[in-house]
Design a protein around this motif. Structure first.
Motif, mmCIF file in Angstrom:
data_model
loop_
_atom_site.group_PDB
_atom_site.id
_atom_site.type_symbol
_atom_site.label_atom_id
_atom_site.label_comp_id
_atom_site.label_asym_id
_atom_site.label_seq_id
_atom_site.Cartn_x
_atom_site.Cartn_y
_atom_site.Cartn_z
ATOM 1 N N ASP A 34 0.846 -1.194 0.000
ATOM 2 C CA ASP A 34 0.000 0.000 0.000
ATOM 3 C C ASP A 34 0.883 1.246 0.000
ATOM 4 O OD1 ASP A 34 -2.297 -1.493 0.092
ATOM 5 O OD2 ASP A 34 -2.581 -1.276 2.251
ATOM 6 N N TYR A 35 0.367 2.303 -0.610
ATOM 7 C CA TYR A 35 1.064 3.590 -0.583
ATOM 8 C C TYR A 35 0.107 4.639 -0.035
ATOM 9 C CZ TYR A 35 3.621 7.759 -1.972
ATOM 10 O OH TYR A 35 4.287 8.958 -1.958
ATOM 11 N N PRO A 36 0.187 4.965 1.255
ATOM 12 C CA PRO A 36 -0.690 5.995 1.822
ATOM 13 C C PRO A 36 -0.524 7.319 1.089
ATOM 14 C CG PRO A 36 0.366 4.737 3.567
ATOM 15 C CD PRO A 36 1.029 4.326 2.287
ATOM 16 N N GLN A 37 -1.598 7.789 0.501
ATOM 17 C CA GLN A 37 -1.522 8.917 -0.413
ATOM 18 C C GLN A 37 -1.236 10.258 0.273
ATOM 19 O OE1 GLN A 37 -1.788 8.965 -3.867
ATOM 20 N NE2 GLN A 37 -1.650 6.737 -3.756
ATOM 21 N N GLN A 38 -1.520 10.369 1.569
ATOM 22 C CA GLN A 38 -1.350 11.645 2.250
ATOM 23 C C GLN A 38 0.010 11.792 2.922
ATOM 24 O OE1 GLN A 38 -3.739 13.953 1.785
ATOM 25 N NE2 GLN A 38 -4.661 12.358 0.511
ATOM 26 N N GLN A 39 0.907 10.852 2.700
ATOM 27 C CA GLN A 39 2.206 10.917 3.381
ATOM 28 C C GLN A 39 3.026 12.096 2.888
ATOM 29 O OE1 GLN A 39 5.357 7.981 1.968
ATOM 30 N NE2 GLN A 39 3.496 6.926 1.251
ATOM 31 N N THR A 40 3.782 12.665 3.815
ATOM 32 C CA THR A 40 4.714 13.756 3.494
ATOM 33 C C THR A 40 6.045 13.449 4.165
ATOM 34 O OG1 THR A 40 3.906 15.068 5.371
ATOM 35 C CG2 THR A 40 2.864 15.459 3.236
ATOM 36 N N CYS A 41 6.666 14.433 4.769
ATOM 37 C CA CYS A 41 7.943 14.267 5.449
ATOM 38 C C CYS A 41 7.756 13.534 6.780
ATOM 39 C CB CYS A 41 8.557 15.647 5.691
ATOM 40 S SG CYS A 41 10.148 15.640 6.527
ATOM 41 N N CYS A 42 8.799 12.831 7.219
ATOM 42 C CA CYS A 42 8.743 12.135 8.510
ATOM 43 C C CYS A 42 9.085 13.058 9.672
ATOM 44 C CB CYS A 42 9.691 10.937 8.508
ATOM 45 S SG CYS A 42 11.451 11.390 8.384
ATOM 46 N N LEU A 87 10.932 9.692 16.857
ATOM 47 C CA LEU A 87 9.562 10.174 16.646
ATOM 48 C C LEU A 87 8.986 10.529 18.016
ATOM 49 C CD1 LEU A 87 8.015 10.254 13.857
ATOM 50 C CD2 LEU A 87 6.620 8.408 14.750
ATOM 51 N N THR A 88 9.617 11.516 18.653
ATOM 52 C CA THR A 88 9.375 11.768 20.073
ATOM 53 C C THR A 88 8.640 13.069 20.365
ATOM 54 O OG1 THR A 88 11.606 12.709 20.204
ATOM 55 C CG2 THR A 88 11.345 10.388 20.817
ATOM 56 N N ALA A 89 8.239 13.793 19.324
ATOM 57 C CA ALA A 89 7.456 15.004 19.568
ATOM 58 C C ALA A 89 6.023 14.659 19.962
ATOM 59 C CB ALA A 89 7.454 15.893 18.330
ATOM 60 N N LEU A 90 5.646 13.393 19.784
ATOM 61 C CA LEU A 90 4.285 12.945 20.077
ATOM 62 C C LEU A 90 4.232 12.226 21.417
ATOM 63 C CD1 LEU A 90 3.378 11.358 16.618
ATOM 64 C CD2 LEU A 90 2.991 13.707 17.366
#
Length: 247
Positions: A34-42, A87-90
């Protein structure tokens, strides 16, 4: 196996052929991707610059896009390392922890998860210098570091050995940084350029026709240095070689 394809923003913008090769390569092994269409930068560029909290919205979008998959596969060690370790801002909910644990760089997914070793459709009759990025080497442990005693190994080389016709050459300093380092190449331009030039010369002096890497950001930097040096060097991502590119 539910697999999502994560394509880093700079690959999407500048090297879409690498993203296509990654997708086609995974599909050759019968994997439904699958390719999630709304993905942007990590969120890596902001976090690397010290703006950790400013990356929160980007990281939240990443988590929403890729939640629910068994594996998140991307052709970039530094981006995958960011997702996995930074991924620690969350708030670290179960969903965020699951996304972080599911992130795999392409080489380690092929080598460690599905055990790929043979690529019968691939032929690359060239002398190749292999560049393993700092993130792949130091963070993801995809190859042995020269300063650490132990049995040498290289996951990207193990994959490339399954490609017909390929010949490996070894630079004098195989695990030395090429100088890109993301925002380092902006804040320390002169040092970054000199390191890139040294890296290109090292590969060419070893007899490389192509410099191959799993990190397109390093190749982008080295290619820019080579062009300004007017050096006869060519560059290609490992996904393209494994998928059957000839040149």
């Amino acid at each position: 196996m539910k697999v999502a394809l994560f394509i880093p923003c700079f690959i999407d913008a500048f090297y879409p052929e690498v993203g296509i090769a990654t997708l086609e390569l995974l599909e050759r092994f019968g994997i439904e991707v699958d390719y999630p269409q709304q993905q942007t930068c990590c969120g890596q560029p902001m976090a690397n610059s010290g703006a950790h909290t400013d990356a929160a919205a980007t990281e939240r979008l990443f988590e929403r896009n890729f939640a629910g998959y068994d594996y998140i596969v991307g052709p970039s060690a530094s981006c995958i390392h960011h997702v996995r370790e930074h991924l620690t801002a969350l708030e670290q909910t179960d969903e965020v922890k699951k996304v972080r644990a599911s992130a795999y760089e392409l080489v380690e997914f092929l080598h460690d998860v599905i055990g790929a070793r043979d690529f019968p459709w691939a032929e690359f009759p060239h002398r190749v210098g292999l560049h393993t990025s700092c993130s792949a080497l130091r963070h993801l442990r995809q190859a042995s570091a020269s300063e650490i005693a132990g049995t040498p190994f290289s996951k990207p080389r193990a994959l490339l050995e399954g490609v017909s016709g390929i010949e490996f050459v070894k630079p004098a300093r195989p695990d030395e940084c090429c100088g890109f380092g993301g925002t380092f190449s902006v804040t320390e331009e002169a040092v970054s350029v000199r390191m890139g030039q040294d890296k290109v010369r090292d590969h060419l002096n070893a007899g490389a026709e192509y410099i191959v890497s799993a990190d397109m950001s390093c190749l982008m930097h080295q290619q820019g240095c080579a062009e300004r040096m007017k050096a006869d060097a060519r560059f290609i991502h490992i996904a393209q070689v494994l998928n059957g590119a000839r040149a």
